[in-house]
Design a protein around this motif. Structure first.
Motif, PDB file in Angstrom:
ATOM      1  N   GLU A   1       0.808  -1.213   0.000  1.00  0.00           N
ATOM      2  CA  GLU A   1       0.000   0.000   0.000  1.00  0.00           C
ATOM      3  C   GLU A   1       0.846   1.270   0.000  1.00  0.00           C
ATOM      4  O   GLU A   1       2.051   1.247   0.278  1.00  0.00           O
ATOM      5  N   THR A   2       0.179   2.380  -0.291  1.00  0.00           N
ATOM      6  CA  THR A   2       0.818   3.698  -0.291  1.00  0.00           C
ATOM      7  C   THR A   2       0.105   4.583   0.723  1.00  0.00           C
ATOM      8  O   THR A   2      -1.127   4.640   0.737  1.00  0.00           O
ATOM      9  N   PHE A   3       0.861   5.258   1.563  1.00  0.00           N
ATOM     10  CA  PHE A   3       0.298   6.174   2.554  1.00  0.00           C
ATOM     11  C   PHE A   3       0.997   7.530   2.445  1.00  0.00           C
ATOM     12  O   PHE A   3       2.160   7.615   2.062  1.00  0.00           O
ATOM     13  N   ASP A   4       0.270   8.575   2.832  1.00  0.00           N
ATOM     14  CA  ASP A   4       0.839   9.915   2.844  1.00  0.00           C
ATOM     15  C   ASP A   4       1.578  10.207   4.141  1.00  0.00           C
ATOM     16  O   ASP A   4       2.438  11.091   4.184  1.00  0.00           O
ATOM     17  N   LEU A   5       1.226   9.475   5.199  1.00  0.00           N
ATOM     18  CA  LEU A   5       1.794   9.746   6.517  1.00  0.00           C
ATOM     19  C   LEU A   5       1.626   8.517   7.396  1.00  0.00           C
ATOM     20  O   LEU A   5       0.633   7.793   7.282  1.00  0.00           O
ATOM     21  N   LEU A   6       2.604   8.285   8.288  1.00  0.00           N
ATOM     22  CA  LEU A   6       2.501   7.217   9.282  1.00  0.00           C
ATOM     23  C   LEU A   6       2.552   7.833  10.676  1.00  0.00           C
ATOM     24  O   LEU A   6       3.392   8.692  10.951  1.00  0.00           O
ATOM     25  N   VAL A   7       1.652   7.389  11.535  1.00  0.00           N
ATOM     26  CA  VAL A   7       1.674   7.768  12.951  1.00  0.00           C
ATOM     27  C   VAL A   7       1.942   6.486  13.730  1.00  0.00           C
ATOM     28  O   VAL A   7       1.108   5.575  13.744  1.00  0.00           O
ATOM     29  N   LEU A   8       3.108   6.411  14.384  1.00  0.00           N
ATOM     30  CA  LEU A   8       3.557   5.151  14.987  1.00  0.00           C
ATOM     31  C   LEU A   8       3.688   5.254  16.499  1.00  0.00           C
ATOM     32  O   LEU A   8       4.358   6.164  17.016  1.00  0.00           O
ATOM     33  N   ASP A   9       3.061   4.310  17.196  1.00  0.00           N
ATOM     34  CA  ASP A   9       3.311   4.144  18.620  1.00  0.00           C
ATOM     35  C   ASP A   9       4.589   3.324  18.782  1.00  0.00           C
ATOM     36  O   ASP A   9       4.955   2.544  17.894  1.00  0.00           O
TER      37      ASP A   9
ATOM     38  N   LYS B   1       6.353  18.956   2.471  1.00  0.00           N
ATOM     39  CA  LYS B   1       6.448  17.870   1.502  1.00  0.00           C
ATOM     40  C   LYS B   1       5.562  18.200   0.313  1.00  0.00           C
ATOM     41  O   LYS B   1       4.346  18.035   0.382  1.00  0.00           O
ATOM     42  N   PRO B   2       6.137  18.676  -0.794  1.00  0.00           N
ATOM     43  CA  PRO B   2       5.320  19.066  -1.950  1.00  0.00           C
ATOM     44  C   PRO B   2       4.368  17.988  -2.418  1.00  0.00           C
ATOM     45  O   PRO B   2       3.263  18.266  -2.818  1.00  0.00           O
ATOM     46  N   MET B   3       4.771  16.706  -2.347  1.00  0.00           N
ATOM     47  CA  MET B   3       3.910  15.656  -2.873  1.00  0.00           C
ATOM     48  C   MET B   3       2.691  15.422  -1.988  1.00  0.00           C
ATOM     49  O   MET B   3       1.738  14.777  -2.382  1.00  0.00           O
ATOM     50  N   LEU B   4       2.720  15.982  -0.751  1.00  0.00           N
ATOM     51  CA  LEU B   4       1.620  15.744   0.168  1.00  0.00           C
ATOM     52  C   LEU B   4       0.766  16.976   0.399  1.00  0.00           C
ATOM     53  O   LEU B   4      -0.340  16.875   0.890  1.00  0.00           O
ATOM     54  N   ALA B   5       1.284  18.125   0.061  1.00  0.00           N
ATOM     55  CA  ALA B   5       0.521  19.340   0.277  1.00  0.00           C
ATOM     56  C   ALA B   5      -0.628  19.413  -0.712  1.00  0.00           C
ATOM     57  O   ALA B   5      -0.666  18.726  -1.716  1.00  0.00           O
ATOM     58  N   ALA B   6      -1.602  20.269  -0.403  1.00  0.00           N
ATOM     59  CA  ALA B   6      -2.688  20.481  -1.352  1.00  0.00           C
ATOM     60  C   ALA B   6      -2.097  20.983  -2.658  1.00  0.00           C
ATOM     61  O   ALA B   6      -1.102  21.700  -2.685  1.00  0.00           O
ATOM     62  N   ALA B   7      -2.724  20.580  -3.750  1.00  0.00           N
ATOM     63  CA  ALA B   7      -2.177  20.914  -5.066  1.00  0.00           C
ATOM     64  C   ALA B   7      -1.994  22.412  -5.217  1.00  0.00           C
ATOM     65  O   ALA B   7      -2.894  23.198  -4.963  1.00  0.00           O
ATOM     66  N   ALA B   8      -0.796  22.818  -5.601  1.00  0.00           N
ATOM     67  CA  ALA B   8      -0.527  24.224  -5.869  1.00  0.00           C
ATOM     68  C   ALA B   8      -1.103  24.576  -7.237  1.00  0.00           C
ATOM     69  O   ALA B   8      -1.459  23.720  -8.024  1.00  0.00           O
ATOM     70  N   GLU B   9      -1.196  25.885  -7.510  1.00  0.00           N
ATOM     71  CA  GLU B   9      -1.716  26.321  -8.808  1.00  0.00           C
ATOM     72  C   GLU B   9      -0.842  25.789  -9.934  1.00  0.00           C
ATOM     73  O   GLU B   9      -1.341  25.425 -10.993  1.00  0.00           O
ATOM     74  N   GLN B  10       0.469  25.776  -9.713  1.00  0.00           N
ATOM     75  CA  GLN B  10       1.397  25.298 -10.738  1.00  0.00           C
ATOM     76  C   GLN B  10       2.413  24.367 -10.081  1.00  0.00           C
ATOM     77  O   GLN B  10       3.017  24.715  -9.080  1.00  0.00           O
ATOM     78  N   GLU B  11       2.574  23.179 -10.638  1.00  0.00           N
ATOM     79  CA  GLU B  11       3.609  22.260 -10.177  1.00  0.00           C
ATOM     80  C   GLU B  11       4.348  21.746 -11.395  1.00  0.00           C
ATOM     81  O   GLU B  11       3.733  21.340 -12.377  1.00  0.00           O
ATOM     82  N   ARG B  12       5.678  21.763 -11.325  1.00  0.00           N
ATOM     83  CA  ARG B  12       6.489  21.393 -12.475  1.00  0.00           C
ATOM     84  C   ARG B  12       7.300  20.135 -12.171  1.00  0.00           C
ATOM     85  O   ARG B  12       7.895  19.995 -11.099  1.00  0.00           O
TER      86      ARG B  12
ATOM     87  N   ARG C   1       0.156  19.210   9.838  1.00  0.00           N
ATOM     88  CA  ARG C   1      -0.019  20.167   8.737  1.00  0.00           C
ATOM     89  C   ARG C   1       1.304  20.834   8.388  1.00  0.00           C
ATOM     90  O   ARG C   1       1.621  21.036   7.208  1.00  0.00           O
ATOM     91  N   ARG C   2       2.100  21.161   9.390  1.00  0.00           N
ATOM     92  CA  ARG C   2       3.412  21.771   9.131  1.00  0.00           C
ATOM     93  C   ARG C   2       4.320  20.799   8.402  1.00  0.00           C
ATOM     94  O   ARG C   2       5.041  21.177   7.461  1.00  0.00           O
ATOM     95  N   LEU C   3       4.270  19.542   8.814  1.00  0.00           N
ATOM     96  CA  LEU C   3       5.093  18.518   8.168  1.00  0.00           C
ATOM     97  C   LEU C   3       4.681  18.321   6.714  1.00  0.00           C
ATOM     98  O   LEU C   3       5.529  18.257   5.817  1.00  0.00           O
ATOM     99  N   LEU C   4       3.394  18.233   6.461  1.00  0.00           N
ATOM    100  CA  LEU C   4       2.923  18.025   5.105  1.00  0.00           C
ATOM    101  C   LEU C   4       3.194  19.233   4.220  1.00  0.00           C
ATOM    102  O   LEU C   4       3.405  19.093   3.018  1.00  0.00           O
ATOM    103  N   ALA C   5       3.186  20.411   4.811  1.00  0.00           N
ATOM    104  CA  ALA C   5       3.460  21.620   4.031  1.00  0.00           C
ATOM    105  C   ALA C   5       4.888  21.636   3.520  1.00  0.00           C
ATOM    106  O   ALA C   5       5.196  22.277   2.508  1.00  0.00           O
TER     107      ALA C   5
END
Length: 264
Positions: A49-57, A126-137, A120-124
């Motif tokens: 599987e593919t995940f955007d984030l892991l939260v581990l105990d 990570k470009p691949m995890l942030a909300a889609a920007a107007e332009q991504e190259r 949210r700070r961590l995902l921000a």
């Protein structure tokens, strides 16, 4: 957004999943939390599987969170963001987990707003995890979110505008953001907006086939969209001189069948 949560306490798991969904679901993208009570079960899932984030105990049966993190970074070479969420608060424990590759460390009992803010700070970052920007190259491909199209710059410098449907755009962006890594079918289906229901396997394959054709994802462009057996798809850059026919991007029978149904 798909988040894997590892915790062997059912009460704590329920509270954590509820907190993450409430704190991170902004309406732009649904948050899906997949719970795991054992580390070995999560490791098995991570192979498929593919995940955007892991939260581990840390303290869970059979394979604890730190051992899983070590396997993920050292053997899988995965850079998926990881937050350790543990009752272990000793400085050496925090430093050890961060040294192995955790992106953040939160001590239980956690505060919901703080945990979600850290995520949210961590995902921000990570470009691949942030909300889609107007332009991504991505090299020659420029994704235009506002107009649902991709601008492809040819070798002659001419830029071609390729319009996509909303689903095609989200699917293509997920593949490009995970360039070089397998992306699971479940993850791609979620990007297509499929939740709590099954999409016929051939429907996803048809979307992939059309994207491959529309965006020129073949050897001439330096990319290959490859089927990963038992998992999903991988978009990868070709090594100079490598022939696309050496890959297994699409069985001929499947491709021809999807071509027949392309307009359906």
């Amino acid at each position: 957004m798909r988040i894997a949560v590892l915790d062997d306490d059912p009460t704590q798991m329920g509270f954590l999943v509820h907190a993450l969904k409430r704190g991170l679901d902004t309406g732009d993208e649904t948050v899906t939390c997949v719970p795991f009570e054992k580390g070995e079960a999560l490791r098995k899932s991570l192979r498929q599987e593919t995940f955007d984030l892991l939260v581990l105990d840390w303290n869970v049966p059979d394979l604890d969170g730190v051992e899983l993190l070590h396997w993920l970074r050292s053997f899988q070479k995965s850079d998926v963001p990881v937050i350790m969420l543990s009752s272990r608060s000793a400085e050496r424990d925090v430093a050890g987990a961060l040294g192995i590759g955790a992106d953040d460390y939160v001590v239980k009992p956690f505060r919901t707003m703080e945990l979600c803010a850290r995520i949210r700070r961590l995902l921000a970052r990570k470009p691949m995890l942030a909300a889609a920007a107007e332009q991504e190259r991505f090299g020659k491909w420029r994704f235009d979110q506002a107009n649902l199209c991709v601008h492809l710059k040819g070798n002659d410098g001419v830029v071609t505008r390729i319009p996509l449907t909303d689903r095609e755009f989200r699917l293509a962006l997920a593949l490009f953001r995970h360039m070089g890594h397998p992306v699971s079918r479940a993850y791609l289906l979620e990007k297509l907006g499929v939740h709590g229901m099954e999409m016929p396997s051939r429907a996803l394959d048809s979307h992939i086939y059309r994207l491959r054709s529309k965006l020129g994802l073949h050897s001439a462009s330096g990319l290959r969209l490859q089927t990963v057996y038992g998992r999903g798809y991988r978009l990868e850059r070709l090594i100079e001189g490598e022939n696309e026919d050496e890959g297994t991007s699409m069985p001929d029978s499947a491709a021809s069948g999807m071509a027949d149904n392309e307009d359906g």
